[in-house]
Design an enzyme around this catalytic site. Structure first.
Site, PDB file in Angstrom:
ATOM      1  N   ASP A  24      -0.142   4.636  -0.144  1.00  0.00           N
ATOM      2  CA  ASP A  24      -1.062   5.588   0.299  1.00  0.00           C
ATOM      3  C   ASP A  24      -0.123   6.796   0.992  1.00  0.00           C
ATOM      4  O   ASP A  24      -0.161   7.949   0.559  1.00  0.00           O
ATOM      5  CB  ASP A  24      -2.185   5.244   1.253  1.00  0.00           C
ATOM      6  CG  ASP A  24      -3.331   4.643   0.561  1.00  0.00           C
ATOM      7  OD1 ASP A  24      -3.237   4.562  -0.641  1.00  0.00           O
ATOM      8  OD2 ASP A  24      -3.999   3.906   1.145  1.00  0.00           O
ATOM      9  N   HIS A  25       0.621   6.353   1.864  1.00  0.00           N
ATOM     10  CA  HIS A  25       1.368   7.194   2.764  1.00  0.00           C
ATOM     11  C   HIS A  25       2.643   7.930   1.825  1.00  0.00           C
ATOM     12  O   HIS A  25       3.224   8.905   2.326  1.00  0.00           O
ATOM     13  CB  HIS A  25       1.897   6.825   3.880  1.00  0.00           C
ATOM     14  CG  HIS A  25       0.779   6.422   4.895  1.00  0.00           C
ATOM     15  ND1 HIS A  25      -0.097   7.397   5.158  1.00  0.00           N
ATOM     16  CD2 HIS A  25       0.352   5.393   5.349  1.00  0.00           C
ATOM     17  CE1 HIS A  25      -0.998   6.813   5.939  1.00  0.00           C
ATOM     18  NE2 HIS A  25      -0.713   5.437   6.024  1.00  0.00           N
TER      19      HIS A  25
ATOM     20  N   THR B  41      -6.989   7.146   9.524  1.00  0.00           N
ATOM     21  CA  THR B  41      -7.138   5.931   8.621  1.00  0.00           C
ATOM     22  C   THR B  41      -8.267   5.212   8.880  1.00  0.00           C
ATOM     23  O   THR B  41      -8.767   5.119   9.781  1.00  0.00           O
ATOM     24  CB  THR B  41      -5.702   4.969   8.674  1.00  0.00           C
ATOM     25  OG1 THR B  41      -5.379   3.881   7.812  1.00  0.00           O
ATOM     26  CG2 THR B  41      -5.551   4.477  10.027  1.00  0.00           C
TER      27      THR B  41
ATOM     28  N   HIS C 121      -5.284  12.117   0.456  1.00  0.00           N
ATOM     29  CA  HIS C 121      -3.821  11.478  -0.225  1.00  0.00           C
ATOM     30  C   HIS C 121      -3.875  11.243  -1.605  1.00  0.00           C
ATOM     31  O   HIS C 121      -3.440  11.963  -2.492  1.00  0.00           O
ATOM     32  CB  HIS C 121      -3.177  10.578   0.751  1.00  0.00           C
ATOM     33  CG  HIS C 121      -4.022   9.196   1.073  1.00  0.00           C
ATOM     34  ND1 HIS C 121      -4.875   8.619   0.322  1.00  0.00           N
ATOM     35  CD2 HIS C 121      -4.437   8.861   2.431  1.00  0.00           C
ATOM     36  CE1 HIS C 121      -5.362   7.581   0.937  1.00  0.00           C
ATOM     37  NE2 HIS C 121      -5.282   7.791   2.215  1.00  0.00           N
TER      38      HIS C 121
ATOM     39  N   ASN D   8       0.774  -1.228  -0.168  1.00  0.00           N
ATOM     40  CA  ASN D   8      -0.181  -0.013   0.113  1.00  0.00           C
ATOM     41  C   ASN D   8       1.001   1.259  -0.143  1.00  0.00           C
ATOM     42  O   ASN D   8       1.599   1.446   0.959  1.00  0.00           O
ATOM     43  CB  ASN D   8      -0.839  -0.068   1.464  1.00  0.00           C
ATOM     44  CG  ASN D   8      -1.832   1.140   1.236  1.00  0.00           C
ATOM     45  OD1 ASN D   8      -1.510   2.109   1.080  1.00  0.00           O
ATOM     46  ND2 ASN D   8      -3.111   0.789   1.618  1.00  0.00           N
TER      47      ASN D   8
ATOM     48  N   GLU E 236      -8.655   0.260  -3.243  1.00  0.00           N
ATOM     49  CA  GLU E 236      -9.529   0.188  -1.829  1.00  0.00           C
ATOM     50  C   GLU E 236     -10.578   1.650  -2.157  1.00  0.00           C
ATOM     51  O   GLU E 236     -10.074   2.685  -2.596  1.00  0.00           O
ATOM     52  CB  GLU E 236      -8.902   0.727  -0.593  1.00  0.00           C
ATOM     53  CG  GLU E 236      -7.829  -0.727  -0.459  1.00  0.00           C
ATOM     54  CD  GLU E 236      -6.931  -0.353   0.811  1.00  0.00           C
ATOM     55  OE1 GLU E 236      -6.596  -1.254   1.564  1.00  0.00           O
ATOM     56  OE2 GLU E 236      -6.984   0.796   1.403  1.00  0.00           O
TER      57      GLU E 236
ATOM     58  N   ARG F 252      -9.713   8.001  -1.325  1.00  0.00           N
ATOM     59  CA  ARG F 252     -10.721   8.451  -0.655  1.00  0.00           C
ATOM     60  C   ARG F 252     -11.706   9.472  -1.358  1.00  0.00           C
ATOM     61  O   ARG F 252     -11.354  10.055  -1.982  1.00  0.00           O
ATOM     62  CB  ARG F 252     -10.200   8.949   0.870  1.00  0.00           C
ATOM     63  CG  ARG F 252      -9.540   7.660   1.714  1.00  0.00           C
ATOM     64  CD  ARG F 252      -9.000   8.440   3.001  1.00  0.00           C
ATOM     65  NE  ARG F 252     -10.093   8.689   3.463  1.00  0.00           N
ATOM     66  CZ  ARG F 252     -10.348   8.015   4.981  1.00  0.00           C
ATOM     67  NH1 ARG F 252      -9.731   6.656   4.956  1.00  0.00           N
ATOM     68  NH2 ARG F 252     -11.417   8.150   5.497  1.00  0.00           N
TER      69      ARG F 252
ATOM     70  N   HIS G 201      -5.469   3.611  -1.866  1.00  0.00           N
ATOM     71  CA  HIS G 201      -7.163   3.989  -1.772  1.00  0.00           C
ATOM     72  C   HIS G 201      -7.117   5.439  -1.982  1.00  0.00           C
ATOM     73  O   HIS G 201      -6.896   6.374  -1.516  1.00  0.00           O
ATOM     74  CB  HIS G 201      -7.142   3.836   0.157  1.00  0.00           C
ATOM     75  CG  HIS G 201      -8.512   4.166   0.603  1.00  0.00           C
ATOM     76  ND1 HIS G 201      -8.843   3.989   2.139  1.00  0.00           N
ATOM     77  CD2 HIS G 201      -9.535   4.674  -0.104  1.00  0.00           C
ATOM     78  CE1 HIS G 201      -9.976   4.301   2.236  1.00  0.00           C
ATOM     79  NE2 HIS G 201     -10.571   4.675   1.070  1.00  0.00           N
TER      80      HIS G 201
ATOM     81  N   HIS H 219      -3.847  -4.112   7.807  1.00  0.00           N
ATOM     82  CA  HIS H 219      -3.897  -3.040   8.704  1.00  0.00           C
ATOM     83  C   HIS H 219      -3.487  -3.149   9.906  1.00  0.00           C
ATOM     84  O   HIS H 219      -3.306  -4.275  10.746  1.00  0.00           O
ATOM     85  CB  HIS H 219      -5.475  -2.895   8.948  1.00  0.00           C
ATOM     86  CG  HIS H 219      -5.720  -1.429   9.496  1.00  0.00           C
ATOM     87  ND1 HIS H 219      -5.937  -0.570   8.582  1.00  0.00           N
ATOM     88  CD2 HIS H 219      -5.768  -0.964  10.826  1.00  0.00           C
ATOM     89  CE1 HIS H 219      -6.047   0.557   9.413  1.00  0.00           C
ATOM     90  NE2 HIS H 219      -5.934   0.322  10.726  1.00  0.00           N
ATOM     91  N   GLY H 220      -2.224  -2.382  10.161  1.00  0.00           N
ATOM     92  CA  GLY H 220      -1.242  -2.500  11.276  1.00  0.00           C
ATOM     93  C   GLY H 220      -0.385  -3.717  11.112  1.00  0.00           C
ATOM     94  O   GLY H 220       0.706  -3.924  12.272  1.00  0.00           O
TER      95      GLY H 220
ATOM     96  N   HIS I 105       1.934   1.052   5.926  1.00  0.00           N
ATOM     97  CA  HIS I 105       2.592   2.182   6.602  1.00  0.00           C
ATOM     98  C   HIS I 105       4.128   1.784   7.191  1.00  0.00           C
ATOM     99  O   HIS I 105       5.021   2.539   7.282  1.00  0.00           O
ATOM    100  CB  HIS I 105       1.748   2.473   7.815  1.00  0.00           C
ATOM    101  CG  HIS I 105       2.304   3.777   8.823  1.00  0.00           C
ATOM    102  ND1 HIS I 105       2.985   3.646   9.858  1.00  0.00           N
ATOM    103  CD2 HIS I 105       1.876   5.105   8.606  1.00  0.00           C
ATOM    104  CE1 HIS I 105       3.313   4.596  10.268  1.00  0.00           C
ATOM    105  NE2 HIS I 105       2.797   5.767   9.713  1.00  0.00           N
TER     106      HIS I 105
END
Length: 246
Positions: free
Chosen positions: A8-9, A106, A56, A6, A76, A51, A49, A196-197, A220
Site C-alpha cells: 500500500d505505501h 491506517t 492510495h 503489503n 483488503e 479503500r 487495500h 499490523h505493526g 510499512h
C-alpha cells in the site's frame, strides 16, 4: 510460515506527488514494480487495500497486479456494495474484510465480527460461491474468534497493532491475548494469520509468543527499509528473519 507483503505505501508515496495526474507518463513509484520486487525477495503473496476513498491504491493498481504478478493476491476491503462488486470483478485469491474510517491514517483496529455478523454473512457467501476465500481482520478476542467460526471463515488475521504499539507488561498482556485467540482459532479449524505493526524488531517476540501462525502480512516496515536497501532486499531480509525464527 508464509510472508504476505503489503505494498500500500508504495501507492501512498506515489499519491503524495501524482494523485491528481495518475495518467502522466512519468508517474512513480510503480506499484507493479514493487510487487515484482517483493516476489523476487521471497514474498509468498501480495496484499493491497483498496479503500473506499482510494487514498492510495487505485482499482487499476489491483487489476494490474492481479493480471501480471504470479503470486496469490490478498485484497483488503471494507464490506460495502461497491467493494464487493470490485472484488468479484478482480477475483483475488482471497480477501480480508477490514473496518474503514475515513479519518484514520491506517486501519486502527479489528473488524467487529460480532456486531457485523449479519452483514458479513451474505458477503462471505457470495465470495465463497465465486471461489474467493475470506479472512476476517479481528482483534484477538474470544468473542471475535467465535463469530468468525459461526460465519464459517476459513481464516482470520489477528490484529497485532496493540502488541506492536506497547512495551513491557502491556506488550506481555497483548501477547497473551494473541496466544489465546490463536489457540482457540486453531482448535476451531480456522487458519491463523497476523498483521499490523509487525516489524524487524518485534518479529522474534511475536513468533515466540503466538502459536499456529500460518502467514504474516507485513508492509510499512518493509517499505521503510526499502528506502535504504531497495524493495527486493528489504523483503529478503524479512523472509530470512521469518525462516530463522519460525
Amino acid at each position: 510460515m508464509l510472508l504476505g507483503v503489503n505494498i500500500d505505501h508504495i501507492a501512498t508515496l506515489r499519491q503524495a506527488r501524482y494523485a491528481t495526474m495518475l495518467d502522466s507518463f512519468n508517474v512513480e513509484p510503480s506499484v507493479l514494480d514493487a510487487a515484482y520486487a517483493a516476489q523476487r525477495g521471497g514474498a509468498d503473496s501480495i496484499t493491497l487495500h483498496v479503500r473506499g476513498d482510494r487514498r492510495h491504491m487505485q482499482d487499476a493498481d489491483a487489476l494490474s497486479v492481479r493480471e501480471s504478478v504470479a503470486l496469490p493476491l490478498n485484497l483488503e476491503m471494507g464490506n460495502t456494495p461497491e467493494m464487493v462488486d470490485f472484488a468479484l470483478r478482480l477475483k483475488p485469491d482471497y480477501i480480508c474484510m477490514v473496518p474503514e474510517k475515513r479519518e484514520e491514517i491506517t486501519t486502527e483496529g479489528g473488524l467487529d465480527a460480532v456486531f457485523h455478523e449479519k452483514d458479513l454473512a451474505p458477503t462471505m457467501a457470495r465470495m465463497a460461491d465465486n471461489g474467493i476465500q475470506v479472512s476476517l481482520f479481528i482483534d484477538p478476542e474470544v468473542p471475535q474468534v467465535e463469530a468468525a467460526a459461526r460465519l464459517g471463515a476459513p481464516m482470520i488475521e489477528l490484529h497485532t497493532g496493540c502488541f506492536a504499539n506497547h512495551s513491557g507488561r502491556e506488550r506481555t498482556e497483548e501477547l497473551a491475548r494473541l496466544k489465546r485467540a490463536a489457540e482457540l482459532a486453531h482448535s476451531l479449524g480456522i487458519q491463523v494469520n497476523a498483521g499490523h505493526g509487525i516489524n524487524y524488531q518485534n518479529l522474534e517476540q511475536l513468533l515466540a509468543g503466538v502459536p499456529y501462525l500460518h502467514e504474516l502480512n507485513i508492509g510499512h516496515t518493509i517499505v521503510s527499509r526499502a528506502l535504504f536497501v531497495g524493495m527486493e532486499q528489504a523483503v529478503r531480509e524479512m523472509r530470512q528473519a521469518i525462516d530463522r525464527l519460525s
